[in-house]
Design an enzyme around this catalytic site. Structure first.
Site, PDB file in Angstrom:
ATOM      1  CG  ASP A 112      53.881  -2.346  70.233  1.00  0.00           C
ATOM      2  OD1 ASP A 112      53.270  -1.558  70.296  1.00  0.00           O
ATOM      3  OD2 ASP A 112      54.075  -2.730  68.862  1.00  0.00           O
TER       4      ASP A 112
HETATM    5  N1  URA Z   1      56.542   0.262  65.669  1.00  0.00           N
HETATM    6  C1  URA Z   1      55.893  -0.845  66.331  1.00  0.00           C
HETATM    7  O1  URA Z   1      55.359  -1.600  65.417  1.00  0.00           O
HETATM    8  N2  URA Z   1      56.009  -0.963  67.811  1.00  0.00           N
HETATM    9  C2  URA Z   1      56.781  -0.363  68.589  1.00  0.00           C
HETATM   10  O2  URA Z   1      56.793  -0.561  69.871  1.00  0.00           O
HETATM   11  C3  URA Z   1      57.131   1.011  67.950  1.00  0.00           C
HETATM   12  C4  URA Z   1      56.891   1.343  66.915  1.00  0.00           C
END
Ligand code: URA
Length: 242
Positions: A112
């Protein structure tokens, strides 16, 4: 060993169209093993060749395998919607390998925008597929900072499995170790959308900070600072699968 024309070596490594690569060579901007070569059609053994383009050293790689320490505030997409793309952290020839866009360098398991840590990138489609396939269960380790204190009940639920809104099949952490009052180290072998954040929400907690420290046996090196990248060595590539 097969030889390639210098203009094709540069083209295959992402330095632009064949015409652009020939131009760089003819203008004397390219050196091979320290000696300027101004003839685009001169042949060299590509494997292991070292060359310099406009003063920057490169090594020929048939396929590129690299890792990036992703900083917060970057999107993993080639066409980001709000934040800058992680691809802006890579030099242009890497971004443009394989003609750029979808055919070029891609990330294994996106992160993310606000997540930091280890990203592995490659233009080897088979490798990307194998590493991303749910069948292969490559473990990924996340260091999680939570809003509320972590308790045993939450840990037991995360290990037993929690149901996420869009999927009746429970997802569970392969390991879950409390590393501080508000900190967990979590190993996942799947990669569902926002999985860590949704798993923590399912146990009535909330992710305040998320960092990926490991993919398979490959750890983010302490001296690779946020925003920096490096090539993966043979040992790194082997360790990913262990
Ligand atoms: N899980 C999440 O919620 N975000 C990420 O970036 C990676 C794994």
């Amino acid at each position: 060993m097969a030889t390639l024309q210098l203009q094709d070596i540069l083209f295959s490594q992402g330095f632009g169209t064949r015409r652009v690569c020939a131009g760089l060579i003819q203008q004397g901007f390219v050196a091979v093993a320290g000696a300027i070569c101004a003839q685009p059609a001169t042949e060299f053994i590509a494997d292991g060749s070292q060359f310099t383009v406009q003063g920057v050293d490169w090594q020929y790689y048939e396929k590129a395998y690299l890792m990036l320490h992703k900083p917060a505030g970057y999107e993993c997409s080639q066409k980001p919607s709000t934040y800058p793309s992680i691809y802006t952290l890579l030099p242009a020839p890497i971004r443009q390998r394989g003609g750029g866009a979808a055919a070029g360098v891609q990330a294994v398991g996106r992160l993310d925008q606000d997540t930091t840590g280890l990203l592995v990138l490659s233009d080897d489609g088979k490798f990307i597929h194998r590493m991303s396939s749910p069948k292969h269960h490559v473990p990924k380790v996340y260091e999680v900072t939570t809003k509320h204190a972590v308790d045993d009940k939450q840990i037991q639920k995360l290990l037993a499995g929690v149901v996420l809104d869009d999927d009746p099949k429970a997802v569970r952490a392969a390991t879950c170790v409390q590393t501080g009052l508000n900190q967990l180290s979590l190993t996942l072998t799947e990669g569902k959308y926002h999985q860590v954040k949704r798993m923590l929400a399912a146990v009535s907690n909330r992710v305040e900070g998320l960092h990926r420290s490991r993919i398979g046996g490959l750890r983010l090196p302490a001296d690779l600072l946020p925003g920096q990248w490096c090539w993966l060595s043979e040992t790194d590539l082997t360790s990913i699968h262990s």
